[in-house]
Design a protein around this motif. Sequence first.
Motif, PDB file in Angstrom:
ATOM      1  N   ASN A 115      11.950   0.500   3.850  1.00 17.26           N
ATOM      2  CA  ASN A 115      12.595  -0.275   4.910  1.00 17.26           C
ATOM      3  C   ASN A 115      11.593  -1.164   5.637  1.00 17.26           C
ATOM      4  O   ASN A 115      11.941  -2.267   6.061  1.00 17.26           O
ATOM      5  CB  ASN A 115      13.278   0.665   5.904  1.00 17.26           C
ATOM      6  N   MET A 116      10.366  -0.680   5.771  1.00 16.98           N
ATOM      7  CA  MET A 116       9.338  -1.482   6.412  1.00 16.98           C
ATOM      8  C   MET A 116       7.967  -1.058   5.912  1.00 16.98           C
ATOM      9  O   MET A 116       7.740   0.118   5.625  1.00 16.98           O
ATOM     10  CB  MET A 116       9.389  -1.330   7.936  1.00 16.98           C
ATOM     11  N   VAL A 117       7.071  -2.030   5.797  1.00 22.01           N
ATOM     12  CA  VAL A 117       5.659  -1.771   5.519  1.00 22.01           C
ATOM     13  C   VAL A 117       4.866  -2.379   6.667  1.00 22.01           C
ATOM     14  O   VAL A 117       5.039  -3.559   6.997  1.00 22.01           O
ATOM     15  CB  VAL A 117       5.219  -2.375   4.174  1.00 22.01           C
ATOM     16  N   LEU A 118       4.016  -1.569   7.296  1.00 17.88           N
ATOM     17  CA  LEU A 118       3.207  -2.020   8.421  1.00 17.88           C
ATOM     18  C   LEU A 118       1.736  -1.819   8.087  1.00 17.88           C
ATOM     19  O   LEU A 118       1.325  -0.709   7.744  1.00 17.88           O
ATOM     20  CB  LEU A 118       3.586  -1.258   9.693  1.00 17.88           C
ATOM     21  N   VAL A 119       0.952  -2.885   8.170  1.00 15.89           N
ATOM     22  CA  VAL A 119      -0.462  -2.831   7.807  1.00 15.89           C
ATOM     23  C   VAL A 119      -1.303  -3.259   8.999  1.00 15.89           C
ATOM     24  O   VAL A 119      -1.219  -4.412   9.438  1.00 15.89           O
ATOM     25  CB  VAL A 119      -0.777  -3.741   6.601  1.00 15.89           C
ATOM     26  N   ASP A 120      -2.085  -2.334   9.524  1.00 15.73           N
ATOM     27  CA  ASP A 120      -3.033  -2.648  10.592  1.00 15.73           C
ATOM     28  C   ASP A 120      -4.361  -2.985   9.926  1.00 15.73           C
ATOM     29  O   ASP A 120      -5.053  -2.097   9.408  1.00 15.73           O
ATOM     30  CB  ASP A 120      -3.179  -1.453  11.539  1.00 15.73           C
ATOM     31  N   THR A 121      -4.723  -4.252   9.906  1.00 17.14           N
ATOM     32  CA  THR A 121      -5.913  -4.671   9.167  1.00 17.14           C
ATOM     33  C   THR A 121      -7.207  -4.190   9.816  1.00 17.14           C
ATOM     34  O   THR A 121      -8.240  -4.101   9.139  1.00 17.14           O
ATOM     35  CB  THR A 121      -5.937  -6.200   8.998  1.00 17.14           C
ATOM     36  N   ASP A 122      -7.176  -3.874  11.105  1.00 14.32           N
ATOM     37  CA  ASP A 122      -8.351  -3.257  11.730  1.00 14.32           C
ATOM     38  C   ASP A 122      -8.636  -1.894  11.093  1.00 14.32           C
ATOM     39  O   ASP A 122      -9.781  -1.562  10.805  1.00 14.32           O
ATOM     40  CB  ASP A 122      -8.129  -3.073  13.236  1.00 14.32           C
ATOM     41  N   VAL A 173       2.882   2.991   5.948  1.00 15.59           N
ATOM     42  CA  VAL A 173       1.751   2.468   6.718  1.00 15.59           C
ATOM     43  C   VAL A 173       0.468   2.742   5.934  1.00 15.59           C
ATOM     44  O   VAL A 173      -0.076   3.853   5.983  1.00 15.59           O
ATOM     45  CB  VAL A 173       1.670   3.116   8.114  1.00 15.59           C
ATOM     46  N   PRO A 174      -0.030   1.767   5.190  1.00 14.87           N
ATOM     47  CA  PRO A 174      -1.289   1.972   4.474  1.00 14.87           C
ATOM     48  C   PRO A 174      -2.472   1.985   5.442  1.00 14.87           C
ATOM     49  O   PRO A 174      -2.550   1.147   6.331  1.00 14.87           O
ATOM     50  CB  PRO A 174      -1.384   0.762   3.545  1.00 14.87           C
ATOM     51  N   THR A 175      -3.360   2.938   5.262  1.00 18.73           N
ATOM     52  CA  THR A 175      -4.622   2.918   6.008  1.00 18.73           C
ATOM     53  C   THR A 175      -5.757   2.425   5.127  1.00 18.73           C
ATOM     54  O   THR A 175      -6.895   2.283   5.565  1.00 18.73           O
ATOM     55  CB  THR A 175      -4.975   4.318   6.544  1.00 18.73           C
ATOM     56  N   ILE A 176      -5.422   2.175   3.870  1.00 19.34           N
ATOM     57  CA  ILE A 176      -6.358   1.626   2.893  1.00 19.34           C
ATOM     58  C   ILE A 176      -5.597   0.600   2.065  1.00 19.34           C
ATOM     59  O   ILE A 176      -4.364   0.614   2.024  1.00 19.34           O
ATOM     60  CB  ILE A 176      -6.942   2.722   1.974  1.00 19.34           C
ATOM     61  N   ALA A 177      -6.322  -0.298   1.423  1.00 19.06           N
ATOM     62  CA  ALA A 177      -5.691  -1.285   0.549  1.00 19.06           C
ATOM     63  C   ALA A 177      -6.111  -1.009  -0.885  1.00 19.06           C
ATOM     64  O   ALA A 177      -6.609  -1.877  -1.589  1.00 19.06           O
ATOM     65  CB  ALA A 177      -6.074  -2.701   0.968  1.00 19.06           C
ATOM     66  N   VAL A 208       7.788   8.551   7.808  1.00 20.21           N
ATOM     67  CA  VAL A 208       6.709   7.564   7.855  1.00 20.21           C
ATOM     68  C   VAL A 208       5.545   8.109   7.034  1.00 20.21           C
ATOM     69  O   VAL A 208       5.013   9.182   7.326  1.00 20.21           O
ATOM     70  CB  VAL A 208       6.247   7.307   9.308  1.00 20.21           C
ATOM     71  N   GLY A 209       5.163   7.384   5.989  1.00 23.31           N
ATOM     72  CA  GLY A 209       4.023   7.783   5.170  1.00 23.31           C
ATOM     73  C   GLY A 209       2.801   6.980   5.559  1.00 23.31           C
ATOM     74  O   GLY A 209       2.796   5.758   5.401  1.00 23.31           O
ATOM     75  N   ILE A 210       1.784   7.646   6.088  1.00 24.55           N
ATOM     76  CA  ILE A 210       0.574   6.962   6.545  1.00 24.55           C
ATOM     77  C   ILE A 210      -0.617   7.443   5.726  1.00 24.55           C
ATOM     78  O   ILE A 210      -0.949   8.630   5.741  1.00 24.55           O
ATOM     79  CB  ILE A 210       0.305   7.220   8.043  1.00 24.55           C
ATOM     80  N   GLY A 211      -1.259   6.521   5.009  1.00 27.86           N
ATOM     81  CA  GLY A 211      -2.422   6.897   4.214  1.00 27.86           C
ATOM     82  C   GLY A 211      -2.526   6.061   2.963  1.00 27.86           C
ATOM     83  O   GLY A 211      -2.396   4.839   2.999  1.00 27.86           O
ATOM     84  N   GLY A 212      -2.726   6.743   1.815  1.00 27.45           N
ATOM     85  CA  GLY A 212      -2.895   6.072   0.533  1.00 27.45           C
ATOM     86  C   GLY A 212      -1.681   6.208  -0.358  1.00 27.45           C
ATOM     87  O   GLY A 212      -0.623   6.710   0.047  1.00 27.45           O
ATOM     88  N   GLY A 213      -1.839   5.780  -1.619  1.00 29.06           N
ATOM     89  CA  GLY A 213      -0.719   5.647  -2.533  1.00 29.06           C
ATOM     90  C   GLY A 213       0.083   6.913  -2.786  1.00 29.06           C
ATOM     91  O   GLY A 213       1.309   6.874  -2.870  1.00 29.06           O
ATOM     92  N   LYS A 214      -0.596   8.047  -2.919  1.00 26.07           N
ATOM     93  CA  LYS A 214       0.137   9.277  -3.225  1.00 26.07           C
ATOM     94  C   LYS A 214       0.949   9.750  -2.022  1.00 26.07           C
ATOM     95  O   LYS A 214       2.042  10.319  -2.189  1.00 26.07           O
ATOM     96  CB  LYS A 214      -0.828  10.354  -3.720  1.00 26.07           C
ATOM     97  N   ILE A 215       0.443   9.517  -0.815  1.00 24.81           N
ATOM     98  CA  ILE A 215       1.235   9.821   0.385  1.00 24.81           C
ATOM     99  C   ILE A 215       2.453   8.907   0.437  1.00 24.81           C
ATOM    100  O   ILE A 215       3.576   9.354   0.710  1.00 24.81           O
ATOM    101  CB  ILE A 215       0.376   9.673   1.655  1.00 24.81           C
TER     102      ILE A 215
END
Length: 363
Positions: A146-153, A112-116, A87-94
């Motif tokens: 396999n999955m992209v999950l975005v928490d907009t909060d 899982v992006p924490t930024i857009a 699971v990669g959580i963070g920005g593009g390079k992660i």
Amino acid sequence: MAKIIGSPSRYVQGKGELKNLCAHAGNFGKKLFILTSPSGRKRVEPAIALGQGDAEIVYEAFNGECCKTEIERVKAACQAAGSEVIVGIGGGKIHDTAKAAAHYLGMPVVIVPTIASTDAPCSALSVIYTDEGVFEEYLFLPASPNMVLVDTDIVSKAPVRLLISGMGDALATYFEARACLQSDASNCVGGKATLAAMALAKLCYETLMTDGINAMLAVKEGVCTKAVENIIEANTYLSGIGFESGGLAGAHAIHNGLTAIEETHSLYHGEKVAFGTLVQLVLENAPEDEIAEVLDFCMEVGLPVTLADLGIKEVKADQIMEVAKLAAGENDTLGNMPFAVTPEDVYAAIMGADALGRYYKGE
């Protein structure tokens, strides 16, 4: 050649969705290897813990660069942990590091992006840099995450500059896809663009023009409005599918060339891509109203339109020519433009774009 469109198996976007990560990822395995930054872990671990259930989680700190050295280190750490899902959580390079490591290990990957700030989350692509941060190559992967999950909060609480950078990256999507369609170039998944891919790329641009300024202002106030939700989707999904299944051309090649100038290393990917979009439009001799709309948008939201905006305070001809040569290299995507492009053409377009930017800014 066949028309091909690529996309994640599932895209999930909504407020508070991070607490459902383990439930979603449980479709692929219970042992999660989460790659994130130390600061990112502090932001996301409490929410993930709320829905952890019987999942086993190992956190690994990202070392800061998507390079071959880091990919090998992450692979080894994941194997040592006995994990089943990366699971990669963070920005593009992660994201790109997680995708590459999962590919080499033959494991599923959840992003899982924490930024857009980029369109990396949905793509079957990792951008590989040297240990020093200079562009090295594209690693084309056989499948999207396999999955992209975005928490907009979470995303809406990130610094507004990151959302703006994502809009800069998304800004290029339609223009690059259009160039690839005109030249009949292949897209990033080894086929030609579908009608759906072109429609998503165009919708991406239209969403930026409609909601970009409102989203920027809302995030500055720390709130997540409908406009913010729309821009997060545009930056992440519409741009991700649009660039990959539509194709890359001039804007990203210019970005890659700019990495050769040390002063630009402090800028985000999308900030450099935005200027690359302007350079591509100058290369194409695009209609004046089209260039004006892009310039107006960039200046309104705070994206670079001049070399000085990129941190290049002293413009040196030989340095700009080095950028042009790198951008026009055989391994980059300027060859997807619908006409032949030489380094001299790129040099002229860079200087022309800079002049336009200074003119519009009244400098």
